[in-house]
Design a protein around this motif. Structure first.
Motif, PDB file in Angstrom:
ATOM      1  N   ILE A 184      -0.637   2.246  -5.649  1.00 42.77           N
ATOM      2  CA  ILE A 184      -1.081   3.151  -6.714  1.00 42.77           C
ATOM      3  C   ILE A 184      -0.409   2.702  -8.001  1.00 42.77           C
ATOM      4  O   ILE A 184       0.819   2.667  -8.103  1.00 42.77           O
ATOM      5  N   GLY A 185      -1.205   2.343  -8.990  1.00 40.80           N
ATOM      6  CA  GLY A 185      -0.687   1.941 -10.287  1.00 40.80           C
ATOM      7  C   GLY A 185      -0.983   3.012 -11.317  1.00 40.80           C
ATOM      8  O   GLY A 185      -2.137   3.401 -11.486  1.00 40.80           O
ATOM      9  N   VAL A 186       0.058   3.485 -12.000  1.00 38.03           N
ATOM     10  CA  VAL A 186      -0.090   4.571 -12.964  1.00 38.03           C
ATOM     11  C   VAL A 186       0.243   4.066 -14.366  1.00 38.03           C
ATOM     12  O   VAL A 186       1.312   3.486 -14.589  1.00 38.03           O
ATOM     13  N   SER A 236       0.817  -1.210   0.000  1.00 37.24           N
ATOM     14  CA  SER A 236       0.000   0.000   0.000  1.00 37.24           C
ATOM     15  C   SER A 236       0.854   1.265   0.000  1.00 37.24           C
ATOM     16  O   SER A 236       0.348   2.363  -0.232  1.00 37.24           O
ATOM     17  N   ILE A 242       4.111   3.174  -5.350  1.00 40.28           N
ATOM     18  CA  ILE A 242       3.506   3.636  -6.592  1.00 40.28           C
ATOM     19  C   ILE A 242       4.326   3.056  -7.729  1.00 40.28           C
ATOM     20  O   ILE A 242       5.553   2.954  -7.642  1.00 40.28           O
ATOM     21  N   LYS A 301      -1.123  -3.643 -11.111  1.00 39.96           N
ATOM     22  CA  LYS A 301      -2.229  -4.188 -10.324  1.00 39.96           C
ATOM     23  C   LYS A 301      -1.812  -4.422  -8.871  1.00 39.96           C
ATOM     24  O   LYS A 301      -2.629  -4.301  -7.952  1.00 39.96           O
ATOM     25  N   LYS A 305      -4.028   0.463 -19.170  1.00 38.52           N
ATOM     26  CA  LYS A 305      -4.886   1.545 -18.669  1.00 38.52           C
ATOM     27  C   LYS A 305      -6.090   0.997 -17.899  1.00 38.52           C
ATOM     28  O   LYS A 305      -6.550   1.600 -16.933  1.00 38.52           O
ATOM     29  N   ALA A 365      -5.094   0.354 -14.248  1.00 39.23           N
ATOM     30  CA  ALA A 365      -4.402   1.425 -13.527  1.00 39.23           C
ATOM     31  C   ALA A 365      -5.360   2.218 -12.647  1.00 39.23           C
ATOM     32  O   ALA A 365      -6.554   2.336 -12.932  1.00 39.23           O
ATOM     33  N   ASP A 366      -4.813   2.776 -11.580  1.00 39.25           N
ATOM     34  CA  ASP A 366      -5.577   3.688 -10.721  1.00 39.25           C
ATOM     35  C   ASP A 366      -5.615   5.092 -11.303  1.00 39.25           C
ATOM     36  O   ASP A 366      -6.530   5.867 -11.006  1.00 39.25           O
ATOM     37  N   TYR A 367      -4.618   5.389 -12.137  1.00 44.57           N
ATOM     38  CA  TYR A 367      -4.524   6.741 -12.703  1.00 44.57           C
ATOM     39  C   TYR A 367      -3.821   6.658 -14.052  1.00 44.57           C
ATOM     40  O   TYR A 367      -2.878   5.880 -14.230  1.00 44.57           O
ATOM     41  N   TYR A 369      -0.180  13.257  -7.234  1.00 41.72           N
ATOM     42  CA  TYR A 369      -0.269  12.578  -5.938  1.00 41.72           C
ATOM     43  C   TYR A 369       0.503  13.285  -4.842  1.00 41.72           C
ATOM     44  O   TYR A 369       0.629  12.758  -3.742  1.00 41.72           O
TER      45      TYR A 369
END
Length: 263
Positions: A225-227, A205, A208, A221, A237, A240-242, A259
């Motif tokens: 935070i997955g970008v 957690s 990133i 995944k 995409k 992804a979280d963002y 972020y």
């Protein structure tokens, strides 16, 4: 609170036009480290293929199959898993019947099985130096324990056939339309991430991760935070979280600012 950041290289830190990292990304990574956040490469490349882009706290290489941490300016290997021996010998037998371009990668070298005009053209278009060609049967017989990755230059249908029928104890991922990476089933960038954070006692957690290709999906995944880069594949995409901007438009820097990890 984010304590570690993981970055894919090609298409994330390094663009495909001139194979360089932008000044904004260099500055962003420097600021992350100044803010006490550890920074790691997570690449499909082997260690010897990763140029000195900027200073990092460690490296996930060959898609999680060989991982290193920086201790007092010296790299310490914390994980290594080679390709399955039987898979490699099965590949050699298959190539006798149906030849296609293939490369083998260790932590120190890369070799391919043949060079012709089409191979020269492809490497030239991608601005990559052509590896030395070797007799695969002889090379694999002598070096199978050191082989960490294959690149198979085939389409997706042939890739699927090979994984299901020839390379049965391996898995593949694709970030380039020209080829797929093949690694041990015990690899994957997400495996590398877990090895790194276990070493530093960081929670999932608290990380990133940035990526753009199919070999980044597991890592994105897994991360808190997955970008996905703006130039990422749709499959990246989707998980992804963002979604940030393209690699050529300061995507890394913009996401880190989003972020609040850099100013």
């Amino acid at each position: 609170m984010i304590k570690a950041a993981f970055f894919d290289v090609d298409g994330t830190l390094v663009n495909f036009k001139d194979r360089k990292i932008s000044d904004s990304s260099k500055k962003a990574i420097k600021e992350l480290r100044e803010n006490g956040i550890k920074v790691f490469v997570a690449s499909g490349r082997a260690l010897f293929q990763i140029e000195d882009l900027v200073d990092f706290d460690g490296y996930i290489t060959v898609n999680g199959c060989n991982c290193f941490v920086d201790e007092d300016n010296k790299l310490k290997e914390i994980y290594r898993v080679s390709l399955d021996k039987d898979d490699l010998f099965s590949l050699v037998d298959y190539l006798d019947k149906d030849r296609f371009l293939c490369s083998v990668i260790t932590s120190k070298d890369i070799f391919i099985n043949y060079i012709d005009d089409d191979v020269k053209k492809m490497y030239d278009e991608n601005k990559i130096v052509i590896p030395e060609s070797v007799n695969f049967r002889e090379y694999i017989n002598k070096n199978y324990e050191q082989i960490l990755q294959l690149n198979i230059f085939v389409d997706e249908n042939k890739e699927s056939y090979l994984i299901n029928n020839v390379l049965k104890d391996s898995k593949s991922s694709r970030w380039n339309p020209n080829f797929a990476d093949v690694n041990s089933k015990h690899g994957g960038k997400e495996v590398g991430v877990n090895k790194i954070i276990e070493y530093y006692k960081i929670d999932l957690s608290e990380i990133i991760a940035f990526g753009d290709g199919g070999n980044d999906i597991g890592m994105i995944k897994t991360a808190g935070i997955g970008v996905a880069m703006g130039n990422a594949n749709d499959s990246v995409k989707e998980v992804a979280d963002y979604i940030t901007d393209d690699v050529d438009n300061d995507g890394v820097c913009k996401a880190l600012k989003h972020y609040g990890l850099i100013s």
